[in-house]
Design an enzyme around this catalytic site. Structure first.
Site, PDB file in Angstrom:
ATOM      1  N   VAL A 260       0.834  -1.204   0.000  1.00 34.03           N
ATOM      2  CA  VAL A 260       0.000   0.000   0.000  1.00 34.03           C
ATOM      3  C   VAL A 260       0.869   1.254   0.000  1.00 34.03           C
ATOM      4  O   VAL A 260       0.610   2.205  -0.744  1.00 34.03           O
ATOM      5  CB  VAL A 260      -0.962  -0.002   1.199  1.00 34.03           C
ATOM      6  CG1 VAL A 260      -1.779   1.286   1.218  1.00 34.03           C
ATOM      7  CG2 VAL A 260      -1.893  -1.202   1.138  1.00 34.03           C
ATOM      8  N   ASP A 261       1.896   1.286   0.828  1.00 33.39           N
ATOM      9  CA  ASP A 261       2.820   2.420   0.815  1.00 33.39           C
ATOM     10  C   ASP A 261       3.399   2.629  -0.581  1.00 33.39           C
ATOM     11  O   ASP A 261       3.486   3.756  -1.085  1.00 33.39           O
ATOM     12  CB  ASP A 261       3.972   2.183   1.798  1.00 33.39           C
ATOM     13  CG  ASP A 261       3.634   2.611   3.217  1.00 33.39           C
ATOM     14  OD1 ASP A 261       2.822   3.539   3.388  1.00 33.39           O
ATOM     15  OD2 ASP A 261       4.175   2.010   4.156  1.00 33.39           O
TER      16      ASP A 261
END
Length: 398
Positions: free
Chosen positions: A168-169
């Site tokens: 996600v980052d």
């Protein structure tokens, strides 16, 4: 050399991962990135058990090459004034604090817009700048949980499983970089700045479009697929071999027939259970048992070569060091070698795409904490005496 973002300036208030990844890609495309750090530095400077160099954990070094570092205490008005002067001549401001923090520091979008009406101001946060959840704290693994991502990973019936890297980052950073470049392009037409709001939660759902889209259209709840491919074909899965595991992608009828020929099981093509796609779906366990038995006679690497030569998608499952050792990476220019004056050479990944000319890349090592403070202050018009006084305040014991 004239890279796409050559001549653009990014004032980078980001830390740890999603934000630095975003500005990393802007730097790879040629932008000047000025990294604003506290006296303690970006937390990621000390991530990991092994330091590439002092204050340069490997995670930090991987996504901060070529940036310039200036140390500012944003709770001090004189230092905020420095930030204002940087923003005045900048094209982009990037930040990933919790919503409201930049406003409290006097560096929010409206303040930056007043200083520089053409600024592209990008915020990355867990749940965005608007909505009831906007103040909820979030890190990669939390968003993997709340977005449904962990419910899709693992084998059927297994407990929720985190994707094995900060997916996600990483994707949020890429999406932010894409949004910023799009806003800069828009600015060339309408001559206006833009506010960009990237939520990690939103980004996670967009990243799962191949699962979210069908659910929105059909209402059918997705289930864990293990290593089975998106097509759900029994011959698009990962199998053990005599040595190592092999992933197959035999989805089409012609690929299935070639697979059977290469593994010496042409009889499977004429078997009524496996004659066509629908039949193979109905007898998937039986087909996988036959394929598994045939693959046991050679290694994954041998099968990979044989099957790819016949146009059957196949890949041996590799550990990361093996994957990075493949000559293909050098042929693609995916690895950048950066010199290090006070330490070992550093290798980082390039952007992952190529241009015919003036493409992505960087040749400078990551900055030491505050390395460019004096240089940047001089560019902003501070006198040598003012710079000395500024640095003395930084070095004075608390």
């Amino acid at each position: 050399m004239s890279q796409p973002l050559h001549g653009y300036r990014v004032v980078d208030f980001t830390h740890v991962l999603s934000g630095p990844i975003a500005t990393h890609f802007l730097r790879l495309l040629g932008a000047e990135v000025i990294k604003i750090e506290s006296a303690a530095g970006d937390t990621m400077r000390n991530y990991g058990g092994v330091q590439y160099a002092d204050g340069m954990g490997p995670s930090f070094a991987s996504v901060n090459a070529g940036k310039k570092s200036i140390v500012l205490d944003l709770k001090q008005q004189d230092d905020v004034a420095v930030a204002h002067r940087l923003i005045k001549d900048a094209d982009v401001v990037m930040e990933n604090f919790r919503p409201g923090v930049m406003d409290r520091l006097g560096l929010g979008y409206e303040a930056c817009k007043a200083i520089n009406p053409g600024i592209v101001f990008c915020s990355i946060s867990g749940y965005g700048q608007h909505g009831a959840a906007r103040h909820q704290p979030a890190i990669d693994q939390i968003i993997q949980s709340t977005s449904g991502m962990m419910s899709l990973s693992g084998e059927p019936g297994s407990a929720p499983t985190r994707v094995g890297f900060p997916a996600v980052d990483t994707y949020s950073g890429l999406l932010a970089a894409f949004a910023v470049v799009s806003a800069l392009l828009q600015r060339t037409r309408d001559k206006q700045g833009q506010r960009v709001d990237v939520a990690m939660f939103d980004a996670a759902l967009v990243m799962m479009i191949s699962m979210v889209g069908p659910y929105l259209l059909t209402g059918k709840r997705p289930v864990k697929q293990g290593n089975r491919g998106y097509s759900m074909s029994p011959t698009a899965d990962t199998f053990p071999t005599a040595a190592g595991h092999l992933t197959l992608g035999a989805v089409r009828q012609d690929q299935f027939e070639r697979l059977c020929r290469v593994i010496g099981r042409t009889d499977l093509v004429g078997d009524p259970r496996f004659r066509d796609r629908a039949s193979r779906f109905g007898h998937g366990d039986a087909l996988q048992a036959e394929v598994r038995a045939a693959l046991a006679h050679r290694t994954a690497a041998e099968w990979e070569a044989l099957l790819n030569a016949e146009g059957v998608p196949a890949g041996a499952v590799r550990e990361l060091p093996e994957a990075l050792a493949q000559p293909h990476l050098d042929e693609r220019g995916l690895l950048l070698a950066l010199g290090a004056p006070d330490g070992p050479g550093l290798r980082i990944l390039n952007a992952g795409f190529r241009y015919e000319h003036d493409g992505p890349g960087v040749d400078a090592v990551p900055p030491a904490l505050g390395q460019h403070t004096a240089e940047i202050l001089a560019q902003l018009g501070y006198t040598p005496e003012q710079i000395t006084a500024f640095l003395d305040r930084r070095n004075r014991p608390a």
